[in-house]
Design an enzyme around this catalytic site. Sequence first.
Site, mmCIF file in Angstrom:
data_model
loop_
_atom_site.group_PDB
_atom_site.id
_atom_site.type_symbol
_atom_site.label_atom_id
_atom_site.label_comp_id
_atom_site.label_asym_id
_atom_site.label_seq_id
_atom_site.Cartn_x
_atom_site.Cartn_y
_atom_site.Cartn_z
ATOM 1 N N GLU A 1 -52.305 -31.614 -47.438
ATOM 2 C CA GLU A 1 -51.114 -31.000 -46.848
ATOM 3 C C GLU A 1 -50.316 -30.333 -47.975
ATOM 4 O O GLU A 1 -50.103 -30.929 -49.021
ATOM 5 C CB GLU A 1 -50.281 -32.087 -46.125
ATOM 6 N N ARG B 1 -40.849 -34.286 -31.429
ATOM 7 C CA ARG B 1 -41.956 -33.925 -32.318
ATOM 8 C C ARG B 1 -42.077 -34.848 -33.526
ATOM 9 O O ARG B 1 -43.174 -35.290 -33.868
ATOM 10 C CB ARG B 1 -41.726 -32.506 -32.860
ATOM 11 N N ARG C 1 -32.988 -22.806 -29.802
ATOM 12 C CA ARG C 1 -33.387 -24.195 -29.543
ATOM 13 C C ARG C 1 -32.253 -25.144 -29.899
ATOM 14 O O ARG C 1 -31.515 -24.909 -30.865
ATOM 15 C CB ARG C 1 -34.619 -24.583 -30.369
ATOM 16 N N ASP D 1 -53.307 -24.281 -34.250
ATOM 17 C CA ASP D 1 -52.704 -22.950 -34.355
ATOM 18 C C ASP D 1 -53.449 -22.043 -35.330
ATOM 19 O O ASP D 1 -53.360 -20.821 -35.214
ATOM 20 C CB ASP D 1 -51.237 -23.062 -34.786
ATOM 21 N N ALA E 1 -49.916 -27.232 -28.770
ATOM 22 C CA ALA E 1 -50.297 -28.463 -29.462
ATOM 23 C C ALA E 1 -51.398 -29.170 -28.667
ATOM 24 O O ALA E 1 -52.318 -29.759 -29.253
ATOM 25 C CB ALA E 1 -49.084 -29.367 -29.637
HETATM 26 P P1 FAD Z 1 -48.796 -26.837 -37.623
HETATM 27 O O1 FAD Z 1 -47.958 -27.764 -36.874
HETATM 28 O O2 FAD Z 1 -48.341 -25.496 -37.954
HETATM 29 O O3 FAD Z 1 -49.337 -27.612 -38.901
HETATM 30 C C1 FAD Z 1 -49.975 -26.942 -39.961
HETATM 31 C C2 FAD Z 1 -49.801 -27.786 -41.216
HETATM 32 O O4 FAD Z 1 -50.567 -27.194 -42.271
HETATM 33 C C3 FAD Z 1 -48.362 -27.833 -41.718
HETATM 34 O O5 FAD Z 1 -48.021 -29.160 -41.994
HETATM 35 C C4 FAD Z 1 -48.374 -26.950 -42.980
HETATM 36 O O6 FAD Z 1 -47.437 -27.392 -43.952
HETATM 37 C C5 FAD Z 1 -49.800 -27.134 -43.457
HETATM 38 N N1 FAD Z 1 -50.331 -26.001 -44.223
HETATM 39 C C6 FAD Z 1 -50.168 -24.678 -43.977
HETATM 40 N N2 FAD Z 1 -50.868 -23.942 -44.851
HETATM 41 C C7 FAD Z 1 -51.495 -24.817 -45.681
HETATM 42 C C8 FAD Z 1 -52.391 -24.666 -46.788
HETATM 43 N N3 FAD Z 1 -52.789 -23.458 -47.217
HETATM 44 N N4 FAD Z 1 -52.844 -25.791 -47.413
HETATM 45 C C9 FAD Z 1 -52.477 -27.030 -46.976
HETATM 46 N N5 FAD Z 1 -51.641 -27.232 -45.923
HETATM 47 C C10 FAD Z 1 -51.166 -26.135 -45.283
HETATM 48 N N6 FAD Z 1 -47.038 -26.879 -27.789
HETATM 49 C C11 FAD Z 1 -47.219 -27.778 -26.791
HETATM 50 O O7 FAD Z 1 -48.339 -28.294 -26.613
HETATM 51 N N7 FAD Z 1 -46.171 -28.131 -25.966
HETATM 52 C C12 FAD Z 1 -44.928 -27.604 -26.115
HETATM 53 O O8 FAD Z 1 -44.012 -27.977 -25.374
HETATM 54 C C13 FAD Z 1 -44.725 -26.640 -27.138
HETATM 55 N N8 FAD Z 1 -43.512 -26.072 -27.304
HETATM 56 C C14 FAD Z 1 -43.324 -25.152 -28.288
HETATM 57 C C15 FAD Z 1 -42.079 -24.543 -28.412
HETATM 58 C C16 FAD Z 1 -41.847 -23.593 -29.397
HETATM 59 C C17 FAD Z 1 -40.521 -22.897 -29.474
HETATM 60 C C18 FAD Z 1 -42.907 -23.261 -30.305
HETATM 61 C C19 FAD Z 1 -42.691 -22.252 -31.399
HETATM 62 C C20 FAD Z 1 -44.153 -23.859 -30.178
HETATM 63 C C21 FAD Z 1 -44.384 -24.800 -29.170
HETATM 64 N N9 FAD Z 1 -45.631 -25.415 -28.998
HETATM 65 C C22 FAD Z 1 -45.824 -26.303 -27.992
HETATM 66 C C23 FAD Z 1 -46.768 -25.098 -29.891
HETATM 67 C C24 FAD Z 1 -46.959 -26.179 -30.940
HETATM 68 O O9 FAD Z 1 -45.756 -26.355 -31.656
HETATM 69 C C25 FAD Z 1 -48.077 -25.823 -31.898
HETATM 70 O O10 FAD Z 1 -49.210 -25.392 -31.182
HETATM 71 C C26 FAD Z 1 -48.488 -27.015 -32.762
HETATM 72 O O11 FAD Z 1 -47.372 -27.602 -33.391
HETATM 73 C C27 FAD Z 1 -49.492 -26.559 -33.818
HETATM 74 O O12 FAD Z 1 -49.938 -27.688 -34.526
HETATM 75 P P2 FAD Z 1 -50.974 -27.481 -35.719
HETATM 76 O O13 FAD Z 1 -51.209 -28.859 -36.272
HETATM 77 O O14 FAD Z 1 -52.129 -26.672 -35.312
HETATM 78 O O15 FAD Z 1 -50.202 -26.583 -36.793
#
Ligand code: FAD
Length: 426
Positions: free
Chosen positions: A37, A110, A191, A313, A326
Amino acid sequence: MQSKSPLRIAIVGGGIAGVALALDLCRHAHLQVQLFESAAAFGEVGAGVSFGANAVRAIAGLGLGEPYRQIADQTPAPWQDVWFEWRRGVDAGYLSASVAPGVGQSSVHRADFLDALASRLPDGIACFGKRAVQVTQQAERLQIRFSDGTEHECDLLIGADGIKSSIRDHVLQGLGQPPAAPQFSGTCAYRGLIDSEILRGAYRERGLDEHLIDVPQMYLGLDAHILTFPVKHGRLINVVAFTTDRSRPDPQWPADQPWVRQASQAEMLDAFSGWSEAAQVLLECIPTPSLWALHDLAELPGYVHGRVALIGDAAHAMLPHQGAGAGQGLEDAWLLARLLGDPQLLDAEVPLMLAAYDAVRRPRACQVQRTSRQAGELYELRDPATAADQARLGQTLAQRFDWLWNHDLAADLQQARRRLGWLQTA
Ligand code: FAD
């Protein structure tokens, strides 16, 4: 796993998707898991996140059902099956409700959710302050380089590094495709979290129906909509108020502007002037909203290159209009964990296994991305078929999400196993 040494799996990114996958994988003795991370610690924003029935099933399948239940909110009876009630923004008039039997609106704070996951990770799995900047694949081995100059060797890499993923660049380059930059949607979202007792007091003072606090609501208007649902066992109400500028077909977010900033209450109230009192009072209870510029990704031509795969994502960032982003990351994690955890997997088969993951997950995740964009048009009265016909809008919304929630994850796994010729021992 029929090989002498354990398969070395690196996960880059410790958000919900990466940590959920790591947690499942590290239960297997034949897998060696390391999560990298970039931040100094795991962290999530202070806001709610809601999960559809499909995501709740994935959470249970990842072995996280009990910790999730302890922190999750569910709508009180007799509305326990209601996902959202749909209302007109202008007068809070009822249009319809979307009902998900047995699940309704299932939501968490979250940070509580990520804490619950991270606290279960065994020591030594997570490494912090490690920003992946480069990946090289040579024969059956991978080398990850970090911004601090260190390197890590592994047999398989999962990019869970979010919408600005750097691992995605490696995958797309390997597929002979151009990089996929996040695209601004034209929508910004205010938000805030409100103490539900404060909101209750404000509603009582104005003679407004407290049902609108206890049951998740979506208020719909032209180029704007507002959603509310409770978190922290009803102590807080999560509010997101969206506004969209549709004056340009190809909206651009200035490269030098952050995606998230502090906003003033006055600008938020101004954006919703003329809306119902129920909506206005909500917004009056948020003194310091944050404002998010919402970006998503185009549908990718592939999630996998050789021994590297994308989840969450990084693969399919989407607009939040179906509350599904998510949840899709959790579906990715569930499927990959089932395939990686299978003792039939041979080291030499890893690329084939990842190709099966890609073949099964990508069409569904792309459909969720696509329909998330369409949902925004529907909610903000820009869908030509329903914009001027409230009865039809209500009916459409009531049934629109069933395919998403009722998806059969076990059938996905069967399909992937069939591709790998593994069905006989399923
Ligand atoms: P992230 O949460 O973006 O995690 C990525 C991680 O990788 C981070 O910790 C970052 O620091 C780390 N990272 C980045 N680059 C590097 C690198 N090069 N090397 C090492 N580490 C790195 N989804 C739902 O299912 N329900 C909801 O109600 C919902 N509501 C939402 C409301 C809003 C306003 C928004 C913007 C989004 C919402 N989402 C919702 C979507 C959801 O937030 C995301 O899909 C989810 O959090 C993505 O999780 P992730 O683990 O894929 O990525």
